[in-house]
Scaffold this motif. Structure first.
Motif, mmCIF file in Angstrom:
data_model
loop_
_atom_site.group_PDB
_atom_site.id
_atom_site.type_symbol
_atom_site.label_atom_id
_atom_site.label_comp_id
_atom_site.label_asym_id
_atom_site.label_seq_id
_atom_site.Cartn_x
_atom_site.Cartn_y
_atom_site.Cartn_z
ATOM 1 N N TYR A 1 0.827 -1.187 0.000
ATOM 2 C CA TYR A 1 0.000 0.000 0.000
ATOM 3 C C TYR A 1 0.868 1.244 0.000
ATOM 4 O O TYR A 1 1.942 1.262 0.595
ATOM 5 N N TYR A 2 0.349 2.303 -0.620
ATOM 6 C CA TYR A 2 1.048 3.590 -0.579
ATOM 7 C C TYR A 2 0.527 4.353 0.644
ATOM 8 O O TYR A 2 -0.678 4.553 0.801
ATOM 9 N N VAL A 3 1.445 4.751 1.529
ATOM 10 C CA VAL A 3 1.047 5.409 2.775
ATOM 11 C C VAL A 3 1.828 6.713 2.962
ATOM 12 O O VAL A 3 2.932 6.873 2.457
ATOM 13 N N VAL A 4 1.199 7.627 3.696
ATOM 14 C CA VAL A 4 1.846 8.864 4.129
ATOM 15 C C VAL A 4 1.830 8.817 5.659
ATOM 16 O O VAL A 4 0.768 8.730 6.266
ATOM 17 N N VAL A 5 3.018 8.845 6.253
ATOM 18 C CA VAL A 5 3.136 8.698 7.695
ATOM 19 C C VAL A 5 3.737 9.965 8.291
ATOM 20 O O VAL A 5 4.842 10.375 7.922
ATOM 21 N N ARG A 6 2.997 10.598 9.211
ATOM 22 C CA ARG A 6 3.498 11.786 9.902
ATOM 23 C C ARG A 6 4.142 11.330 11.204
ATOM 24 O O ARG A 6 3.488 10.767 12.075
ATOM 25 N N GLU A 7 5.458 11.558 11.284
ATOM 26 C CA GLU A 7 6.206 11.249 12.492
ATOM 27 C C GLU A 7 6.662 12.551 13.118
ATOM 28 O O GLU A 7 6.547 13.617 12.523
ATOM 29 N N ILE A 8 7.218 12.464 14.296
ATOM 30 C CA ILE A 8 7.644 13.646 15.030
ATOM 31 C C ILE A 8 8.789 14.376 14.316
ATOM 32 O O ILE A 8 8.946 15.575 14.437
ATOM 33 N N ASN A 9 9.567 13.629 13.556
ATOM 34 C CA ASN A 9 10.714 14.219 12.864
ATOM 35 C C ASN A 9 10.458 14.434 11.375
ATOM 36 O O ASN A 9 11.385 14.597 10.601
ATOM 37 N N GLY A 10 9.197 14.440 10.967
ATOM 38 C CA GLY A 10 8.886 14.714 9.574
ATOM 39 C C GLY A 10 7.850 13.754 9.012
ATOM 40 O O GLY A 10 7.293 12.921 9.716
ATOM 41 N N THR A 11 7.612 13.877 7.722
ATOM 42 C CA THR A 11 6.630 13.034 7.039
ATOM 43 C C THR A 11 7.346 12.087 6.107
ATOM 44 O O THR A 11 8.293 12.466 5.421
#
Length: 130
Positions: A1-11
């Motif tokens: 799957y294509y995902v966009v993950v927002r983490e504390i140090n960026g996307t």
């Protein structure tokens, strides 16, 4: 799957297998962020949540432990133990700025100064009676 993950140090954007765990631990400004990884179940946007941990010893200007200090991290507040050690944890998806609030002198320093002042007063009083 294509995902966009927002983490504390960026996307992060990219392909991930179903069931993949995404999330990395980060340290910033003396705060450790322990990731609660997300599990990819479908394509889409995800946000990684963290447990922010800040610990140390609160001290006054003379380096004496200060149990009367207050420590704030994100939305959590903690008070140090008698040895000045504190540990505060908060759930967050964003960076937090730790704040330690304390008086310049700890109760231990004030008590020591009062004891010395009392000893000096007693000694001077005895010498004046002679």
């Amino acid at each position: 799957y294509y995902v966009v993950v927002r983490e504390i140090n960026g996307t992060w954007e990219g392909w991930a297998d179903e069931g993949s765990e995404i999330g990395t631990n980060v340290t910033a400004n003396g705060v450790s962020y322990i990731a609660r990884p997300i599990v990819v179940r479908r394509p889409g946007n995800y946000t990684v949540y963290y447990t922010a941990v800040y610990e140390g010893v609160a001290r006054d200007v003379l380096g004496v432990p200060d149990p009367a200090a207050t420590v704030v991290l994100c939305n959590a507040t903690a008070r140090p133990g008698w040895d000045g050690f504190f540990r505060v944890e908060a759930a967050t998806a964003d960076l937090c700025t730790p704040k330690v609030s304390a008086l310049p002198l700890s109760p231990y320093t004030i008590a020591a100064l009062a004891a010395v002042a009392s000893a000096v007063a007693v000694t001077v009083g005895r010498r004046l009676k002679r």
